[in-house]
Design a protein around this motif. Structure first.
Motif, PDB file in Angstrom:
ATOM      1  N   VAL A   1      33.768  29.598  40.745  1.00  0.00           N
ATOM      2  CA  VAL A   1      33.718  29.136  42.346  1.00  0.00           C
ATOM      3  C   VAL A   1      32.456  29.417  42.992  1.00  0.00           C
ATOM      4  O   VAL A   1      31.934  28.793  43.695  1.00  0.00           O
ATOM      5  CB  VAL A   1      34.819  30.097  43.171  1.00  0.00           C
ATOM      6  CG1 VAL A   1      34.749  29.677  44.400  1.00  0.00           C
ATOM      7  CG2 VAL A   1      36.278  29.565  42.394  1.00  0.00           C
ATOM      8  N   THR A   2      31.734  30.647  42.348  1.00  0.00           N
ATOM      9  CA  THR A   2      30.651  30.883  43.119  1.00  0.00           C
ATOM     10  C   THR A   2      29.434  30.211  42.461  1.00  0.00           C
ATOM     11  O   THR A   2      28.444  29.599  43.063  1.00  0.00           O
ATOM     12  CB  THR A   2      30.033  32.544  42.648  1.00  0.00           C
ATOM     13  OG1 THR A   2      29.063  32.916  43.678  1.00  0.00           O
ATOM     14  CG2 THR A   2      29.356  32.502  41.197  1.00  0.00           C
ATOM     15  N   PHE A   3      29.640  29.494  41.411  1.00  0.00           N
ATOM     16  CA  PHE A   3      28.829  28.413  40.617  1.00  0.00           C
ATOM     17  C   PHE A   3      28.800  27.054  41.282  1.00  0.00           C
ATOM     18  O   PHE A   3      27.921  26.339  41.834  1.00  0.00           O
ATOM     19  CB  PHE A   3      29.200  28.224  39.197  1.00  0.00           C
ATOM     20  CG  PHE A   3      27.951  27.475  38.579  1.00  0.00           C
ATOM     21  CD1 PHE A   3      26.821  28.002  38.201  1.00  0.00           C
ATOM     22  CD2 PHE A   3      28.006  25.893  38.433  1.00  0.00           C
ATOM     23  CE1 PHE A   3      25.770  27.275  37.509  1.00  0.00           C
ATOM     24  CE2 PHE A   3      27.096  25.302  37.957  1.00  0.00           C
ATOM     25  CZ  PHE A   3      26.124  25.683  37.324  1.00  0.00           C
TER      26      PHE A   3
ATOM     27  N   PRO B   1      35.552  39.220  40.478  1.00  0.00           N
ATOM     28  CA  PRO B   1      34.995  38.920  38.922  1.00  0.00           C
ATOM     29  C   PRO B   1      35.356  37.796  38.341  1.00  0.00           C
ATOM     30  O   PRO B   1      34.895  37.415  37.242  1.00  0.00           O
ATOM     31  CB  PRO B   1      35.215  40.456  38.598  1.00  0.00           C
ATOM     32  CG  PRO B   1      35.444  41.529  39.526  1.00  0.00           C
ATOM     33  CD  PRO B   1      36.283  40.692  40.802  1.00  0.00           C
ATOM     34  N   ASP B   2      36.557  37.543  38.593  1.00  0.00           N
ATOM     35  CA  ASP B   2      37.396  36.194  37.858  1.00  0.00           C
ATOM     36  C   ASP B   2      36.999  35.236  38.399  1.00  0.00           C
ATOM     37  O   ASP B   2      37.310  33.837  38.068  1.00  0.00           O
ATOM     38  CB  ASP B   2      38.708  36.399  37.713  1.00  0.00           C
ATOM     39  CG  ASP B   2      39.208  36.782  39.056  1.00  0.00           C
ATOM     40  OD1 ASP B   2      38.839  36.892  39.934  1.00  0.00           O
ATOM     41  OD2 ASP B   2      40.606  36.210  39.339  1.00  0.00           O
TER      42      ASP B   2
ATOM     43  N   ARG C   1      27.021  42.041  35.278  1.00  0.00           N
ATOM     44  CA  ARG C   1      27.875  42.986  35.116  1.00  0.00           C
ATOM     45  C   ARG C   1      29.239  42.534  36.077  1.00  0.00           C
ATOM     46  O   ARG C   1      30.545  42.637  35.423  1.00  0.00           O
ATOM     47  CB  ARG C   1      27.682  44.254  35.441  1.00  0.00           C
ATOM     48  CG  ARG C   1      28.433  45.533  35.270  1.00  0.00           C
ATOM     49  CD  ARG C   1      27.933  47.022  35.102  1.00  0.00           C
ATOM     50  NE  ARG C   1      27.257  47.220  36.525  1.00  0.00           N
ATOM     51  CZ  ARG C   1      27.817  47.660  37.634  1.00  0.00           C
ATOM     52  NH1 ARG C   1      29.115  47.863  37.361  1.00  0.00           N
ATOM     53  NH2 ARG C   1      27.020  47.770  38.713  1.00  0.00           N
ATOM     54  N   PHE C   2      28.896  42.145  37.167  1.00  0.00           N
ATOM     55  CA  PHE C   2      30.209  41.711  38.003  1.00  0.00           C
ATOM     56  C   PHE C   2      30.937  40.629  37.432  1.00  0.00           C
ATOM     57  O   PHE C   2      32.136  40.601  37.531  1.00  0.00           O
ATOM     58  CB  PHE C   2      29.677  41.470  39.542  1.00  0.00           C
ATOM     59  CG  PHE C   2      30.628  41.223  40.499  1.00  0.00           C
ATOM     60  CD1 PHE C   2      31.460  42.187  41.040  1.00  0.00           C
ATOM     61  CD2 PHE C   2      30.983  40.044  40.951  1.00  0.00           C
ATOM     62  CE1 PHE C   2      32.483  42.021  41.815  1.00  0.00           C
ATOM     63  CE2 PHE C   2      31.879  39.725  41.704  1.00  0.00           C
ATOM     64  CZ  PHE C   2      32.650  40.700  42.444  1.00  0.00           C
ATOM     65  N   TYR C   3      30.306  39.475  37.162  1.00  0.00           N
ATOM     66  CA  TYR C   3      31.076  38.581  36.604  1.00  0.00           C
ATOM     67  C   TYR C   3      31.078  38.454  35.133  1.00  0.00           C
ATOM     68  O   TYR C   3      31.948  37.578  34.594  1.00  0.00           O
ATOM     69  CB  TYR C   3      30.312  37.149  37.103  1.00  0.00           C
ATOM     70  CG  TYR C   3      30.342  36.950  38.554  1.00  0.00           C
ATOM     71  CD1 TYR C   3      31.938  36.528  39.057  1.00  0.00           C
ATOM     72  CD2 TYR C   3      29.348  36.805  39.429  1.00  0.00           C
ATOM     73  CE1 TYR C   3      31.777  36.200  40.497  1.00  0.00           C
ATOM     74  CE2 TYR C   3      29.524  36.461  40.663  1.00  0.00           C
ATOM     75  CZ  TYR C   3      30.812  36.162  41.379  1.00  0.00           C
ATOM     76  OH  TYR C   3      30.840  35.772  42.637  1.00  0.00           O
TER      77      TYR C   3
END
Length: 480
Positions: free
Chosen positions: A134-136, A129-130, A69-71
């Protein structure tokens, strides 16, 4: 009494004054061995940064629905946040194993801790969320760090610990990895509650990322200051013999080829991959399994994962201590493997009964044997492949585990989508049963134990020969 004393004094003096006896004594005596107290600090520090890395493997998957839901991504995409750890390992393990053989433990430890630290700080910048790419990226960097970590427990155990401690030391090394997974199951659902406000949710995620980054940075500094490649004096005769192999005579490619021709090791590598691959599948998809039968129980899903791993840590330590005492590598490995299969069958058939307390018990039983199996595979492999590098054999075992982990996670997920959770778990049970049969077919050729025993026998014989030679040199000359 006085004559006996004079005789003893004369024998000692003659030994010192007889250079032939002294030289022969030096030549025949086996190399010195010594255990350093620092070995416990080394293995505990390794366990700590391994913990920090493995925690991040499951931190997305255990709150799969919240990160979806967040991403704004689907479930399969979040599954890849765990599977990237498995995929990255496959191409990188061979160069990393080569680097471990050439550069030693300290260089590998520094690179692992540095990459892990860098990945955590990249994630700190991704709590929007956008910013899913980057988190990946941060998760990908941490997954590369894992490649430098997984093959080290058996190497640290062999390089730093005595022959009666190696299995326990390897268990402690694996213990850190398991504890990290346990914390990864427990902490994210607590730090990141399932709230509706996206700004509040971003704040919770950012706090979780900052805590991880702070721990990773502290551990990196400790590795720079404390971590050492190897002790000055080897801990065992087998390790002393391994040190005598010149770097010029060692070929990493030839070592790989020898391992691939070792039938017992190949059977172990496949069966190990089947077992650990099943564990990766269960761990990655655990949130989906629990939520399907117990909606809204994200925190309990984490606690069930924690139960699996904590029970496995206990199993690892018990098995490690048992191996050091009994040396029954094949028998113990086979027994634990069989119980892993039975544990997964029990877990599969009780998950849909509707009782959370039953799931906790069956999950703990599964974890005790399935997670407890991890160090057994490492140590059994070292025994079967001595004097090959522990990092190389462990690397191949883990490579097998990652391949099967990806296959099982994707396949089980698709089966769960098309049918139900029970069908997905029974799919894994089939392969655990096959792995149990394969483990029973492994020939228990314990080469490292044989090398240590031969060294001790030779040392005893050498001391007897030197004593006999010394006694003979004290006899009076006879002239005919």
């Amino acid at each position: 009494m006085g004559d006996e004393s004079k005789s003893t004094d004369r024998e000692v003096n003659d030994n010192f004054s007889n250079p032939a006896v002294s030289d022969e004594n030096a030549r025949l005596e086996p190399p010195a061995t010594r255990l350093y107290k620092k070995r416990w600090l080394i293995v505990c520090l390794f366990s700590s940064y391994s913990l920090c890395n493995s925690y991040q493997w499951i931190q997305y998957g255990i709150i799969n629905n919240i990160f979806m839901r967040f991403y704004g991504v689907n479930s399969f995409t979040i599954d890849w946040m765990s599977m990237i750890y498995m995929l990255t390992y496959i191409p990188f393990i061979f160069p990393v194993s080569w680097l471990l053989d050439k550069k030693g433990l300290r260089v590998i430890a520094l690179v692992a801790a540095a990459l892990n630290c860098a990945g955590t700080w990249v994630k700190v910048a991704s709590a929007r969320p956008d910013l899913f790419p980057v988190t990946f990226l941060g998760q990908f960097i941490c997954s590369v760090a894992q490649v430098f970590i997984l093959g080290m427990p058996s190497r640290i155990a062999s390089v730093w610990f005595g022959s009666d401690e190696v299995s326990t030391a390897c268990s402690i090394g694996v213990f850190g990895n398991q504890l990290g997974i346990a914390i990864g199951f427990l902490v994210p659902p607590i730090l990141v509650p399932n709230v509706d406000d996206m700004d509040e949710l971003a704040g919770h995620i950012r706090i979780m990322f900052y805590i991880t980054a702070g721990v990773a940075t502290f551990l990196f500094v400790l590795v720079v200051i404390v971590f050492q490649d190897c002790p000055e004096i080897p801990p065992t005769h087998a390790q002393a013999a391994a040190r005598q192999i010149s770097p010029e005579s060692y070929s990493y490619t030839d070592s790989i080829l020898r391992l691939l021709r070792n039938k017992a090791f190949i059977l172990l590598a496949i069966s190990y991959g089947l077992n650990v691959g099943c564990f990766y599948g269960v761990g990655t998809l655990l949130n989906r399994m629990i939520i399907e039968h117990f909606p809204g129980e994200e925190v309990n899903a984490g606690r069930i994962g924690l139960t699996i791993v904590i029970a496995g840590m206990l199993g690892s330590l018990i098995c490690g201590i048992w191996l050091d005492q009994s040396k029954t590598y094949k028998q113990t490995t086979l027994a634990v493997y069989l119980m892993s299969f039975l544990g997964l069958v029990l877990f599969a058939f009780t998950l849909n009964l509707g009782y959370l307390w039953v799931v906790f018990i069956t999950a703990g039983t599964l974890g005790f044997f399935m997670t407890g199996y991890l160090p057994l595979g490492f140590e059994f492999a070292v025994e079967l492949t001595y004097p090959e590098s522990e990092g190389t054999s462990s690397g191949l075992l883990n490579c097998s585990a990652q391949v099967f982990g990806i296959i099982f996670t994707i396949s089980q997920g698709k089966i769960m989508d098309s049918f139900n959770t029970l069908a997905g778990n029974l799919f894994l049970c089939v392969f655990l049963f096959i792995g149990t049969i394969m483990t029973g077919c492994i020939k228990a050729d314990l080469r490292r134990q044989m090398a240590n025993q031969q060294a001790l026998t030779a040392a005893s014989a050498c001391r007897s020969d030197v004593k006999d030679h010394s006694d003979a040199s004290l006899l009076p000359s006879t002239h005919i």
